[in-house]
Write an enzyme that holds these catalytic residues in place. Structure first.
Site, PDB file in Angstrom:
ATOM      1  N   GLY A   3     -27.876  12.976  -2.313  1.00 28.44           N
ATOM      2  CA  GLY A   3     -26.524  13.509  -2.418  1.00 28.44           C
ATOM      3  C   GLY A   3     -25.926  13.772  -1.047  1.00 28.44           C
ATOM      4  CB  SER A   4     -23.169  16.030  -0.064  1.00 29.42           C
ATOM      5  OG  SER A   4     -22.242  15.506  -1.004  1.00 29.42           O
ATOM      6  CB  THR A   5     -28.380  16.646   2.353  1.00 30.52           C
ATOM      7  OG1 THR A   5     -29.034  15.785   1.410  1.00 30.52           O
ATOM      8  CG2 THR A   5     -28.315  18.060   1.785  1.00 30.52           C
ATOM      9  CG  PHE A   6     -27.995  10.013   2.904  1.00 25.29           C
ATOM     10  CD1 PHE A   6     -29.308   9.909   3.324  1.00 25.29           C
ATOM     11  CD2 PHE A   6     -27.178   8.890   3.026  1.00 25.29           C
ATOM     12  CE1 PHE A   6     -29.792   8.731   3.858  1.00 25.29           C
ATOM     13  CE2 PHE A   6     -27.666   7.702   3.541  1.00 25.29           C
ATOM     14  CZ  PHE A   6     -28.976   7.626   3.963  1.00 25.29           C
ATOM     15  CE  LYS A   7     -20.552  13.386   1.104  1.00 25.46           C
ATOM     16  NZ  LYS A   7     -19.764  14.411   0.403  1.00 25.46           N
TER      17      LYS A   7
END
Length: 568
Positions: free
Chosen positions: A290-294
């Site tokens: 999810g968004s941690t990967f941004k």
């Protein structure tokens, strides 16, 4: 006619005599060959038939935390064995042993009546039981030294340590991965026996003790491990999550300072727990981040010149990719944003756009530089490499767009924490690892871990760290803020995949970050699977990081900025 018959008889006698002479010569030659040239070989074989060997375990090496505190040790114990040929009263012997060893009498009786040289009756026998057996003076019953595993500080990091079996062999975790190093060299006890298998009173007897195995000194810190275990238990229970994980590392070295999983198990009674609680999911399980990967997408984009602090983006709430609308979590969109604001707002369309601007080939190359789609080389058994599809006409652009904000690929928690470690450490990627030093009688040496390497430029790492700091300071990760320390990090909320489709009710919530931003001493990752009620990372995961950092940073000797103080 009589003369012919007599000559024939004489010839036959001569032939027979010749055959006998030749046969005697070969028999004599063969006997000499066996007695002289092969004497040592047959002496050895004869001795082997008379000598009974019973293996003696080498004491298993210990496992210590980074400060030398013992987490797992082996202490002396005993193994009881029987020589069936020497048993005089099988029934009586079985009765006595059953009472001392707490075993079924019939089980022992069957062992005592087997037609074998030696039978093991019970391993890991304590001193008191061994003394009772020696006092009973039972013919055919013997005791040899062995060892048993103890845990001086209780069940600390059980999924990391793993455990050993009845034969002193590593079964899971570091006990399995470093089994050859820890196990040591076995010794043996020997005695000479007769044709019936009975020991000869005046025969050969000997004892060769086993050699102790090496010791492992881990990167784990027992104090930080206990903090992590308490926090993951609290977070999992308070949110009603099915599963929780906390990882704490030194981002400059890749050393894992704590690795806590909940639900957990008691390492001293591991057989009573389901196998699922014994897995170290940090290494063996994958998930969509999810968004941690941004943070990873941003780092690659800045490194490749696709994005900078001067970049801007207008978010109407979606981006159109190959006929698909990739939507933002904020249905109305965020409007005009700076690069830092896209991270603060966790804007999905912008990170989808970065992935498209990079293009599949360049984005894929950048991802593999972060070791995604491959195993890290961590010193732990059962590591998974995750899934990352390589560029091809069969992979649609929308898949790459989704990867930009953390969907459409899977990774392990250690892969994600290693990626954040590289961003924190000026673009230098260090492989996470559990062992700091391996110690033997001859000396010590480091484990075989892949070397650190530069994967993005320092400037790209600094810019990414800056926008991650802003995401905590004024963005979705506000609740991760710790007074006196500049925390940088990113929240994440991802849908779980069920039956090939994204679930609308089952989520994975997380927070990944490091602190202090300008000189990181710790990186940490919290992941909660299937939390109930409020499931956004900014709400339930960020505060856990704040509590962790407030305890960990002072312990590591990191002073808060002047004029502020840390609160727990």
């Amino acid at each position: 006619m009589g003369k012919v018959s007599e000559r024939l008889i004489q010839r036959r006698i001569l032939v027979l005599l010749f055959v006998m002479l030749v046969g005697s010569f070969f028999l004599g030659f063969r006997l000499g060959f066996l007695q002289l040239w092969n004497n040592a070989f047959f002496q050895t074989k004869a001795l082997e038939q008379r000598i009974q060997k019973i293996p003696v375990e080498g004491l298993r090496g210990g496992i210590f935390d980074r400060n030398g505190l013992p987490l797992a040790l082996s202490i002396s114990a005993h193994t009881v064995y029987a020589i069936p040929a020497e048993i005089e009263d099988a029934a009586g012997t079985a009765k006595v042993l059953a009472a001392i060893l707490d075993l079924e009498e019939d089980f022992i009786f069957q062992r005592l009546n087997k037609r074998s040289a030696t039978e093991w009756l019970k391993k890991k026998v304590g001193d008191e039981e061994a003394a009772q057996i020696l006092a009973a003076d039972l013919p055919g019953i013997g005791i040899i030294p062995t060892s048993t595993r103890i845990y001086p500080y209780g069940s600390v990091a059980p999924q990391v340590l793993g455990f050993v079996g009845i034969d002193n062999q590593g079964l899971e975790g570091l006990e399995l991965y470093y089994d050859d190093f820890l196990r040591g060299t076995p010794g043996q006890t020997v005695f000479e026996r007769d044709a019936h298998g009975r020991a000869l009173e005046d025969g050969v007897r000997g004892y060769l003790p086993g050699k102790k195995g090496g010791d492992l000194h881990l990167t784990i810190d027992i104090f930080l491990q206990r903090i992590a275990e308490a926090e993951v238990r609290r977070a999992t229970q308070e949110t009603g999550s099915r599963l929780g994980l906390i990882l704490i590392t030194d981002p400059k070295t890749g050393e894992i300072l704590a690795n806590a999983v909940y639900p957990t198990f008691d390492i001293e009674n591991f057989a009573a727990y389901p196998a699922s609680t014994r897995k170290n999911i940090a290494v063996t399980d994958t998930y969509e981040p999810g968004s941690t990967f941004k943070a990873v997408t941003a780092a690659i984009a800045v490194n490749e010149g696709v994005a900078s602090l001067n970049s801007g983006f207008f978010d109407p709430g979606y981006i159109r990719v190959s006929g698909w609308n990739v939507r933002c979590w904020n249905r109305g969109g965020h409007g005009s944003q700076s690069f830092a604001e896209t991270m603060q707002n966790s804007c999905n369309p912008y990170y989808a756009k970065l992935a498209l601007d990079l293009g599949p080939e360049r984005f894929y190359t950048g991802l593999t530089q972060f070791n995604l789609g491959h195993k890290t080389g961590i010193d732990f058994p059962g590591e998974m490499g995750g899934t990352l599809r390589s560029p091809s006409p069969n992979v649609p652009l929308v898949t790459w767009a989704n990867i930009g904000f953390g969907q459409g690929l899977t990774l392990t928690p250690v892969q994600l924490i290693a990626s954040f470690g590289a961003i924190a450490n000026q673009g230098i990627y260090s492989v996470p690892h559990y062992v700091k030093e391996m110690v033997t009688e001859e000396g010590s040496f480091p484990p075989d871990i892949p070397e650190s390497r530069q994967i993005i430029g320092e400037n790209a790492a600094d810019i990414t760290a800056y926008v991650l700091r802003s995401a905590v300071e004024v963005g979705s990760g506000k609740r991760a803020e710790v007074p006196g320390y500049d925390v940088a990090g990113k929240t994440g909320t991802a849908q779980l995949v069920e039956n090939g489709r994204y679930s609308h009710s089952k989520m994975v919530t997380s927070f990944a970050g490091f602190a202090p931003k300008d000189d990181p001493q710790m990186a940490a990752l919290l992941v909660l699977w299937e939390p109930q009620g409020a499931f956004y990372g900014g709400i339930i995961a960020s505060p856990v990081f704040a509590r962790l950092a407030a305890e960990v940073l002072p312990y590591l000797g990191v002073e808060p900025k002047s004029g502020t103080r840390s609160t727990t």
